[in-house]
Structures are given as structure tokens and as C-alpha cells.
Design a protein around this motif. Sequence first.
Motif, PDB file in Angstrom:
ATOM      1  N   SER A  99       0.231   1.926  26.489  1.00  0.00           N
ATOM      2  CA  SER A  99       0.856   1.162  27.567  1.00  0.00           C
ATOM      3  C   SER A  99      -0.152   0.994  28.699  1.00  0.00           C
ATOM      4  O   SER A  99      -1.149   1.719  28.771  1.00  0.00           O
ATOM      5  CB  SER A  99       2.104   1.889  28.077  1.00  0.00           C
ATOM      6  OG  SER A  99       1.731   3.075  28.753  1.00  0.00           O
ATOM      7  N   THR A 151       1.554   4.457  18.641  1.00  0.00           N
ATOM      8  CA  THR A 151       0.939   4.601  19.948  1.00  0.00           C
ATOM      9  C   THR A 151      -0.244   5.538  19.852  1.00  0.00           C
ATOM     10  O   THR A 151      -0.345   6.353  18.943  1.00  0.00           O
ATOM     11  CB  THR A 151       1.944   5.152  20.980  1.00  0.00           C
ATOM     12  OG1 THR A 151       2.445   6.386  20.496  1.00  0.00           O
ATOM     13  CG2 THR A 151       3.075   4.179  21.215  1.00  0.00           C
ATOM     14  N   GLY A 177       3.690  -2.989  27.185  1.00  0.00           N
ATOM     15  CA  GLY A 177       4.501  -2.465  28.275  1.00  0.00           C
ATOM     16  C   GLY A 177       4.957  -1.041  27.977  1.00  0.00           C
ATOM     17  O   GLY A 177       5.048  -0.628  26.817  1.00  0.00           O
ATOM     18  N   THR A 178       5.273  -0.289  29.022  1.00  0.00           N
ATOM     19  CA  THR A 178       5.730   1.097  28.872  1.00  0.00           C
ATOM     20  C   THR A 178       6.964   1.175  27.979  1.00  0.00           C
ATOM     21  O   THR A 178       7.136   2.133  27.224  1.00  0.00           O
ATOM     22  CB  THR A 178       6.034   1.700  30.268  1.00  0.00           C
ATOM     23  OG1 THR A 178       4.847   1.600  31.049  1.00  0.00           O
ATOM     24  CG2 THR A 178       6.431   3.159  30.171  1.00  0.00           C
ATOM     25  N   ASP A 179       7.804   0.151  28.023  1.00  0.00           N
ATOM     26  CA  ASP A 179       9.018   0.131  27.209  1.00  0.00           C
ATOM     27  C   ASP A 179       8.777  -0.401  25.795  1.00  0.00           C
ATOM     28  O   ASP A 179       9.703  -0.615  25.028  1.00  0.00           O
ATOM     29  CB  ASP A 179      10.099  -0.692  27.899  1.00  0.00           C
ATOM     30  CG  ASP A 179       9.714  -2.162  28.062  1.00  0.00           C
ATOM     31  OD1 ASP A 179       8.575  -2.555  27.694  1.00  0.00           O
ATOM     32  OD2 ASP A 179      10.554  -2.929  28.576  1.00  0.00           O
ATOM     33  N   GLY A 180       7.505  -0.623  25.448  1.00  0.00           N
ATOM     34  CA  GLY A 180       7.164  -1.126  24.116  1.00  0.00           C
ATOM     35  C   GLY A 180       7.151  -2.639  24.011  1.00  0.00           C
ATOM     36  O   GLY A 180       6.870  -3.183  22.944  1.00  0.00           O
ATOM     37  N   SER A 181       7.443  -3.325  25.104  1.00  0.00           N
ATOM     38  CA  SER A 181       7.476  -4.783  25.067  1.00  0.00           C
ATOM     39  C   SER A 181       6.057  -5.359  25.018  1.00  0.00           C
ATOM     40  O   SER A 181       5.102  -4.744  25.473  1.00  0.00           O
ATOM     41  CB  SER A 181       8.219  -5.327  26.293  1.00  0.00           C
ATOM     42  OG  SER A 181       7.539  -4.962  27.480  1.00  0.00           O
TER      43      SER A 181
END
Length: 161
Positions: A89, A158, A126-130
Motif C-alpha cells: 500500500s 502483499t 490503496g490501504t484497503d486493497g483498492s
Amino acid sequence: MPTAYCKTPIGIISITEEDGFITSIYALDEEHEVTPPETPLLQLAIQQLDEYFAGDRKVFDLPIKQQGSAFQQQVWDQLCKIGYGKTISYMQQSKFMNNPLGIRAIASANGKNHLLIVVPCHRVIGTDGSLTGFGAGIWRKKILLEHEARVMGVGQTTLDF
């Protein structure tokens, strides 16, 4: 500056050479005639990109150089440490660089990367995986990440340092 155009699964890619270095690799949104490489280095770059898309190359071995500040160079060097088939991320990248408050500056530097795929900014999510923040288009980022995961025989993973 010698430039070559090659067809890839993410569209036509423009590759530029200057002073013995690959200085840019861009995905084009418009159609462009595919042209043969004028120099051995451009030929090598196309060969390595072909190998990447065939699933036979995970690390590039090209002389590369791009213009940027010392900070941008550090960010791009960090991108090159993200393993093939792995993602991090933007927050993780800022922590790896010992600059947790610099996340926006780091993301901005990622966006100024001129060496698509070779300096793998597509591996930052993104931190949320987006799938966010990719100048060549999110659809291309998705294809590149899915390609690497498929070659690795796993789902998206990751990176842990």
C-alpha cells in the motif's frame, strides 16, 4: 531520441532511449503504428517486455534513467524493491521509506514514474486493497497485477519486508 512502439496486452507502448539509457516507457491511449526498434537497446527493451508478458521475465535488466528530484529517485528505487507478483500500500511504502507522514508526496512521486512496468508503480495499491492512482489507467494496473498473480500461480499477495 530513438523511440520504438510495440504492441502489448495493455496496448501500444512507447519506449524512448537517450544516451544509452531507457528514459521512458509509456502506454498510449491512442493507436500508433508499431515500429521496429532502431537501436540494440530498444530491441532489448522490447524483448524484455515481451518476456514479461509471456510470463518468462520477473526482473528487468535494462540501463534506465529518469529525470527527477533526489526524493523522487528514492521513491522509484523503493518501487524496484517490490517483488514480482506482490503489492504494497502507499502507507506501507511510506513506512518502508521511514517517512510515514510523506504518503501524499510519495504517491505523487509514484505518479511521476516514466518507466511503466520496469519501475513497478502498478504494485502499489490503496490501504484497503483498492486499485488507485495509476496514470496509465486503472484497467491497465488490474491487467498487470492479474498477469503477475497468474504467473506466480497465486492470488494477489502483499509484500512483507
